[in-house]
Scaffold this motif. Structure first.
Motif, PDB file in Angstrom:
ATOM      1  N   SER A   2       0.465  -8.329  10.210  1.00  0.00           N
ATOM      2  CA  SER A   2       1.852  -8.820   9.442  1.00  0.00           C
ATOM      3  C   SER A   2       2.107  -8.062   8.395  1.00  0.00           C
ATOM      4  O   SER A   2       0.935  -8.099   7.500  1.00  0.00           O
ATOM      5  N   GLU A  41     -13.108  -8.511  11.337  1.00  0.00           N
ATOM      6  CA  GLU A  41     -12.646  -8.685  12.961  1.00  0.00           C
ATOM      7  C   GLU A  41     -11.737  -9.786  13.080  1.00  0.00           C
ATOM      8  O   GLU A  41     -10.871  -9.898  14.131  1.00  0.00           O
ATOM      9  N   LYS A  42     -11.605 -10.739  12.188  1.00  0.00           N
ATOM     10  CA  LYS A  42     -10.381 -11.690  12.161  1.00  0.00           C
ATOM     11  C   LYS A  42      -8.953 -11.032  12.197  1.00  0.00           C
ATOM     12  O   LYS A  42      -8.050 -11.304  12.739  1.00  0.00           O
ATOM     13  N   TYR A  44      -8.410  -7.700  12.661  1.00  0.00           N
ATOM     14  CA  TYR A  44      -8.341  -6.611  13.654  1.00  0.00           C
ATOM     15  C   TYR A  44      -8.021  -7.445  15.079  1.00  0.00           C
ATOM     16  O   TYR A  44      -7.100  -6.771  15.829  1.00  0.00           O
ATOM     17  N   TYR A  45      -8.836  -8.383  15.458  1.00  0.00           N
ATOM     18  CA  TYR A  45      -8.567  -8.889  16.801  1.00  0.00           C
ATOM     19  C   TYR A  45      -7.599 -10.074  16.899  1.00  0.00           C
ATOM     20  O   TYR A  45      -6.909 -10.523  17.804  1.00  0.00           O
ATOM     21  N   HIS A  46      -7.412 -10.932  15.612  1.00  0.00           N
ATOM     22  CA  HIS A  46      -6.477 -11.969  15.643  1.00  0.00           C
ATOM     23  C   HIS A  46      -5.607 -11.908  14.680  1.00  0.00           C
ATOM     24  O   HIS A  46      -4.528 -12.850  14.498  1.00  0.00           O
ATOM     25  N   ASP A  47      -5.085 -10.628  13.986  1.00  0.00           N
ATOM     26  CA  ASP A  47      -4.062 -10.655  13.068  1.00  0.00           C
ATOM     27  C   ASP A  47      -3.937 -11.887  11.963  1.00  0.00           C
ATOM     28  O   ASP A  47      -3.089 -12.279  11.831  1.00  0.00           O
ATOM     29  N   ASP A  48      -5.260 -12.039  11.456  1.00  0.00           N
ATOM     30  CA  ASP A  48      -5.545 -13.125  10.520  1.00  0.00           C
ATOM     31  C   ASP A  48      -4.998 -12.449   8.976  1.00  0.00           C
ATOM     32  O   ASP A  48      -5.547 -11.809   8.769  1.00  0.00           O
TER      33      ASP A  48
END
Length: 286
Positions: A2, A41-42, A44-48
């Motif tokens: 985002s 990882e947060k 890359y995988y969860h758009d954190d």
């Protein structure tokens, strides 16, 4: 990732005293390899978005360190840092924690790319390097000149060999780098020996742009009027005018040739021509 990452603007855009900015970004904690991987990882995988914020803030001190290496170009340090921060954000957006490298190693290329682009756009009014090869030579040559100073003939050869380019390339880039920008405006200095500003002599006094446009408009208008006037003549008169005055591919027809063609006297052709020209003149001047 985002684009709505909430990061204090002062952290990305240095304002006021640079030393204060550096002290501020040094308050953000550095990340261990494990912490960085977990945040990566947060993101890359969860758009954190919060993970992205922490990754960016923890690397702002590195951007400032890289930007300091470009202080020799005479550009504002704050601007260099700001451009580097843009590169950092782009790197974070593309960072894949599964690649097995630290973010700092991945981001340095993006940070330098943004700073390079800024330097090339702002170091001189006229661009000194436009192609990829010229950009590479520009920055490599800056490093070499810091070591060698002004180049002698032998030093040009050494630098050319080191950088894998020709002597001509080195000399041309050195010339571009050594050139000074000249103000376009008039210099207020009353010294008679001062350099005359380009604004005083760049105008082409031999050319009148407005007059050229006026002439073009007049010619176009005259051509249109002539075309309309010709269309109002009978076919024989049109042929006579074209054969006597308008044809450019063939030689001008004589009165006798036209008289033979239309089976009339040469005097009659002359009268038809005279009447047609009079009608054209009236139509064009109207």
């Amino acid at each position: 990732m985002s684009n709505n990452i909430k990061i204090p603007s002062v952290a990305l855009i240095p304002q006021g005293n640079i030393e204060s900015y550096l002290r501020m970004i040094n308050t953000y904690p550095m990340l261990s390899a494990e912490e960085e991987k977990a945040l990566g990882e947060k993101l890359y995988y969860h758009d954190d978005v919060d993970a992205a914020r922490q990754l960016i803030l923890s690397h702002l001190r590195f951007v400032a360190h890289v930007a300091r290496g470009y202080s020799g170009y005479g550009l504002p340090q704050a601007d260099l840092i700001q451009e580097g921060n843009i590169g950092l954000m782009k790197a974070v957006r593309r960072f894949n924690p599964e690649m097995g490298v630290r973010l700092v190693s991945f981001a340095v290329h993006w940070i330098k790319a943004e700073i390079h682009e800024y330097v090339l756009k702002n170091w001189r009014i006229v661009k000194v390097a436009t192609t990829k090869a010229q950009r590479k030579l520009f920055f490599n040559l800056r490093k070499s000149k810091q070591r060698l100073g002004w180049f002698s003939h032998d030093e040009v050869g050494i630098v050319a060999d080191e950088l894998g380019v020709t002597r001509k390339d080195v000399l041309e880039m050195e010339s571009r780098m050594s050139a000074q920008d000249m103000s376009f405006d008039i210099d207020n200095d009353d010294d008679d020996n001062s350099i005359v500003a380009p604004a005083l002599y760049l105008e082409d006094s031999s050319s009148d742009f407005s007059k050229s446009i006026e002439n073009d408009n007049w010619e176009n208008d005259a051509t249109d009027k002539l075309h309309d006037a010709l269309s109002q003549l009978d076919q024989r008169s049109q042929d006579i005018i074209k054969a006597r005055w308008l044809d450019v591919d063939d030689s001008k027809s004589t009165l006798q040739e036209l008289a033979t063609k239309y089976n009339v006297s040469a005097e009659r052709v002359r009268q038809l021509e005279k009447n047609a020209l009079q009608k054209l003149r009236v139509a064009i001047e109207a």
